[in-house]
Design an enzyme around this catalytic site. Sequence first.
Site, PDB file in Angstrom:
ATOM      1  N   VAL A   1     -18.833  12.560  -8.624  1.00  0.00           N
ATOM      2  CA  VAL A   1     -19.114  13.785  -8.029  1.00  0.00           C
ATOM      3  C   VAL A   1     -18.908  13.665  -6.504  1.00  0.00           C
ATOM      4  O   VAL A   1     -18.101  14.443  -5.622  1.00  0.00           O
ATOM      5  CB  VAL A   1     -20.261  14.374  -8.371  1.00  0.00           C
TER       6      VAL A   1
ATOM      7  N   ASP B   1     -22.574   5.408   0.822  1.00  0.00           N
ATOM      8  CA  ASP B   1     -22.961   4.795  -0.481  1.00  0.00           C
ATOM      9  C   ASP B   1     -23.695   3.263   0.068  1.00  0.00           C
ATOM     10  O   ASP B   1     -23.400   2.916   1.028  1.00  0.00           O
ATOM     11  CB  ASP B   1     -22.026   4.420  -1.462  1.00  0.00           C
TER      12      ASP B   1
ATOM     13  N   THR C   1     -27.610  16.273 -10.923  1.00  0.00           N
ATOM     14  CA  THR C   1     -28.298  16.972 -12.042  1.00  0.00           C
ATOM     15  C   THR C   1     -29.723  16.814 -12.016  1.00  0.00           C
ATOM     16  O   THR C   1     -29.985  15.808 -12.392  1.00  0.00           O
ATOM     17  CB  THR C   1     -27.510  17.016 -13.372  1.00  0.00           C
TER      18      THR C   1
ATOM     19  N   PHE D   1     -19.722  20.837 -11.599  1.00  0.00           N
ATOM     20  CA  PHE D   1     -19.283  21.380 -13.074  1.00  0.00           C
ATOM     21  C   PHE D   1     -17.894  20.557 -13.478  1.00  0.00           C
ATOM     22  O   PHE D   1     -17.229  20.821 -14.384  1.00  0.00           O
ATOM     23  CB  PHE D   1     -18.992  22.940 -13.225  1.00  0.00           C
ATOM     24  N   LEU D   2     -17.485  19.579 -12.389  1.00  0.00           N
ATOM     25  CA  LEU D   2     -16.181  18.823 -12.774  1.00  0.00           C
ATOM     26  C   LEU D   2     -16.443  17.989 -13.955  1.00  0.00           C
ATOM     27  O   LEU D   2     -17.482  17.547 -14.502  1.00  0.00           O
ATOM     28  CB  LEU D   2     -15.808  18.129 -11.662  1.00  0.00           C
TER      29      LEU D   2
ATOM     30  N   GLU E   1     -14.810  14.287 -15.603  1.00  0.00           N
ATOM     31  CA  GLU E   1     -14.118  13.231 -15.635  1.00  0.00           C
ATOM     32  C   GLU E   1     -12.911  13.313 -16.139  1.00  0.00           C
ATOM     33  O   GLU E   1     -12.580  13.984 -17.199  1.00  0.00           O
ATOM     34  CB  GLU E   1     -14.962  11.912 -16.028  1.00  0.00           C
TER      35      GLU E   1
ATOM     36  N   LEU F   1     -14.304  23.403 -29.147  1.00  0.00           N
ATOM     37  CA  LEU F   1     -14.516  23.499 -30.475  1.00  0.00           C
ATOM     38  C   LEU F   1     -13.646  22.458 -31.105  1.00  0.00           C
ATOM     39  O   LEU F   1     -13.332  22.623 -32.264  1.00  0.00           O
ATOM     40  CB  LEU F   1     -14.001  24.851 -30.969  1.00  0.00           C
TER      41      LEU F   1
ATOM     42  N   CYS G   1     -23.124  12.471 -19.154  1.00  0.00           N
ATOM     43  CA  CYS G   1     -23.787  13.906 -18.871  1.00  0.00           C
ATOM     44  C   CYS G   1     -24.587  14.519 -20.109  1.00  0.00           C
ATOM     45  O   CYS G   1     -25.807  14.617 -20.112  1.00  0.00           O
ATOM     46  CB  CYS G   1     -22.817  14.766 -18.318  1.00  0.00           C
TER      47      CYS G   1
ATOM     48  N   LYS H   1     -27.504  12.622 -21.688  1.00  0.00           N
ATOM     49  CA  LYS H   1     -28.503  12.616 -20.723  1.00  0.00           C
ATOM     50  C   LYS H   1     -29.017  14.078 -20.486  1.00  0.00           C
ATOM     51  O   LYS H   1     -30.294  14.332 -20.734  1.00  0.00           O
ATOM     52  CB  LYS H   1     -27.813  12.042 -19.741  1.00  0.00           C
TER      53      LYS H   1
HETATM   54  C1  UGA Z   1     -19.344  17.287 -18.742  1.00  0.00           C
HETATM   55  C2  UGA Z   1     -18.927  18.780 -18.630  1.00  0.00           C
HETATM   56  O1  UGA Z   1     -17.933  19.250 -19.309  1.00  0.00           O
HETATM   57  C3  UGA Z   1     -18.737  19.116 -17.120  1.00  0.00           C
HETATM   58  O2  UGA Z   1     -18.561  20.522 -16.927  1.00  0.00           O
HETATM   59  C4  UGA Z   1     -20.052  18.636 -16.257  1.00  0.00           C
HETATM   60  O3  UGA Z   1     -19.760  18.876 -14.997  1.00  0.00           O
HETATM   61  C5  UGA Z   1     -20.003  17.275 -16.532  1.00  0.00           C
HETATM   62  O4  UGA Z   1     -20.531  16.942 -17.875  1.00  0.00           O
HETATM   63  C6  UGA Z   1     -21.284  16.775 -15.937  1.00  0.00           C
HETATM   64  O5  UGA Z   1     -22.462  16.954 -16.041  1.00  0.00           O
HETATM   65  O6  UGA Z   1     -21.216  15.769 -14.777  1.00  0.00           O
HETATM   66  P1  UGA Z   1     -17.804  15.076 -19.133  1.00  0.00           P
HETATM   67  O7  UGA Z   1     -18.986  14.528 -19.310  1.00  0.00           O
HETATM   68  O8  UGA Z   1     -16.724  14.658 -17.923  1.00  0.00           O
HETATM   69  O9  UGA Z   1     -18.135  16.729 -18.425  1.00  0.00           O
HETATM   70  O10 UGA Z   1     -17.044  15.253 -20.317  1.00  0.00           O
HETATM   71  P2  UGA Z   1     -16.351  16.556 -21.316  1.00  0.00           P
HETATM   72  O11 UGA Z   1     -15.073  16.744 -21.140  1.00  0.00           O
HETATM   73  O12 UGA Z   1     -17.421  17.645 -21.261  1.00  0.00           O
HETATM   74  O13 UGA Z   1     -16.554  15.813 -22.948  1.00  0.00           O
HETATM   75  C7  UGA Z   1     -18.040  15.150 -23.174  1.00  0.00           C
HETATM   76  C8  UGA Z   1     -17.941  14.710 -24.349  1.00  0.00           C
HETATM   77  O14 UGA Z   1     -17.756  15.716 -25.558  1.00  0.00           O
HETATM   78  C9  UGA Z   1     -16.881  13.879 -24.760  1.00  0.00           C
HETATM   79  O15 UGA Z   1     -17.272  12.682 -25.456  1.00  0.00           O
HETATM   80  C10 UGA Z   1     -15.824  14.410 -25.530  1.00  0.00           C
HETATM   81  O16 UGA Z   1     -15.127  13.537 -26.309  1.00  0.00           O
HETATM   82  C11 UGA Z   1     -16.620  15.536 -26.394  1.00  0.00           C
HETATM   83  N1  UGA Z   1     -16.176  16.588 -26.836  1.00  0.00           N
HETATM   84  C12 UGA Z   1     -15.581  17.560 -25.884  1.00  0.00           C
HETATM   85  C13 UGA Z   1     -16.126  16.714 -28.242  1.00  0.00           C
HETATM   86  O17 UGA Z   1     -16.295  15.926 -28.968  1.00  0.00           O
HETATM   87  N2  UGA Z   1     -15.217  18.151 -28.401  1.00  0.00           N
HETATM   88  C14 UGA Z   1     -14.979  18.940 -27.476  1.00  0.00           C
HETATM   89  O18 UGA Z   1     -14.255  20.279 -28.041  1.00  0.00           O
HETATM   90  C15 UGA Z   1     -14.987  18.745 -26.056  1.00  0.00           C
END
Ligand code: UGA
Length: 428
Positions: free
Chosen positions: A11, A30, A121, A150-151, A153, A248, A258, A261
Amino acid sequence: MKIAIIGAGYVGLTSAAVFASLGHSVWLLDKDKIKIKTLKSGRVPFYEPELPELLKKSLSKGSLKPTLSFSEAIPDADVIFICVGTPMSKNGEADLSQVFAAAESIAKQLKKYSVIVNKSTVPTGTTERVKNIIRKIAGVSFDVASCPEFLREGNAVYNTLNPDRIVIGTETKCAEKVLLRLHEKLPGGRVTTDIRTAEIIKYASNAFLATKISFINEIANLCEEVGTNVEDVALGMGLDPRIGKDFLKPGIGYGGSCFPKDTRALHLIAHSNSYTFKLLKAVIEVNQTQRRNFLGKVRRAVGDLKGKKIGALGLAFKNNTDDIRESAALNIIDWLIKEGGRVKAFDPKANANAKKNLPALTVCKKPEECFLKTDAVLILTEWPDFKFLPWTALKKKMRHPIVIDGRNLLDPIEMRKFGFKYISVGRP
Ligand code: UGA
């Protein structure tokens, strides 16, 4: 504007590089000496597409300056962002020690009015606690604010340059004006609100996305029982704009730094306010069960795991990152090893991080090595690279041609044509 950002993680570093690219003057702080040295030399300490290019550009223009020194970064800053980690503590609550330590260090160097913005957060009320810490030490006026991030990774730069919304939680009109001006070049909706509401928007958003994932995982499990196809169900649901097609995708459960946690932290926030968040409890449980379900599929396909050779494709918690925090892939591999399985794994970016975390794991240089004399190959992270492997040749290398796809990455009909016993999630 003059900006100071504390914390050079996903972030903080991405925000710093983006604000610098928009013409602001940014100090990036940092406490990790090696990290600051790495950043000064133009290298990013983790894998994140587009970030190295943006960092180098901002460094060469002099608009982004990494530093270890609060006395260098804070006194002149108009806006100060706190972007430090809030990891899960042993009882599941967010550990806020880094946030409060940052607040103290800021307070000691504050020489003029600044807006101090929390991007980490945090539970409701944390930014107020930050204000109280600073007020006790600083001799000048200041405002605090909450602008959650809300980014995602793997898409960090794109998401930061193209946000869907910017949430600005403040206590004063002055702070709101400063933050609206700071973000004026960025697209997306603006939500101006109070600080506590901004803090909860972040948890509510992550918890809702986690709910979508657990919901579709439950539907996938039901599809397996009734012989229907979850991909078509998700498509049929997602085209309704009230539902939306994103998040989905069924699989082995969500991971990362994220969702696991933040869902637990929100559940505890509710509990400590005498509210039982029943739905969220179920979301968390379903996520854990989904990982176990996958292990069950492996057991049913190969029998007793003792001595079985298993290939695993994917170690990161999702594709496009080298991050293995709370990775469902690693969790499942750990269980396989504990049950006596011998696992060889490959990930395009996360091999080194995974090996550090799970020394018993054998990591391979190429995905092909994961097929040699194995009893089954598992797909655990949805790297597109795995779609295009030479399946016919690889089948011949395996002891038993079994592929168990935890991410529904491959086409069941094609895989059966290649001669594999192919098992996926919620598909006939
Ligand atoms: C998530 C949120 O999407 C961001 O908006 C938020 O800013 C971030 O947490 C945070 O709080 O910093 P991130 O953890 O980078 O982002 O990853 P995601 O792309 O959301 O995926 C999270 C997990 O869900 C992964 O393990 C992914 O494989 C899984 N996932 C995602 C699924 O199993 N199915 C899906 O349809 C989407």
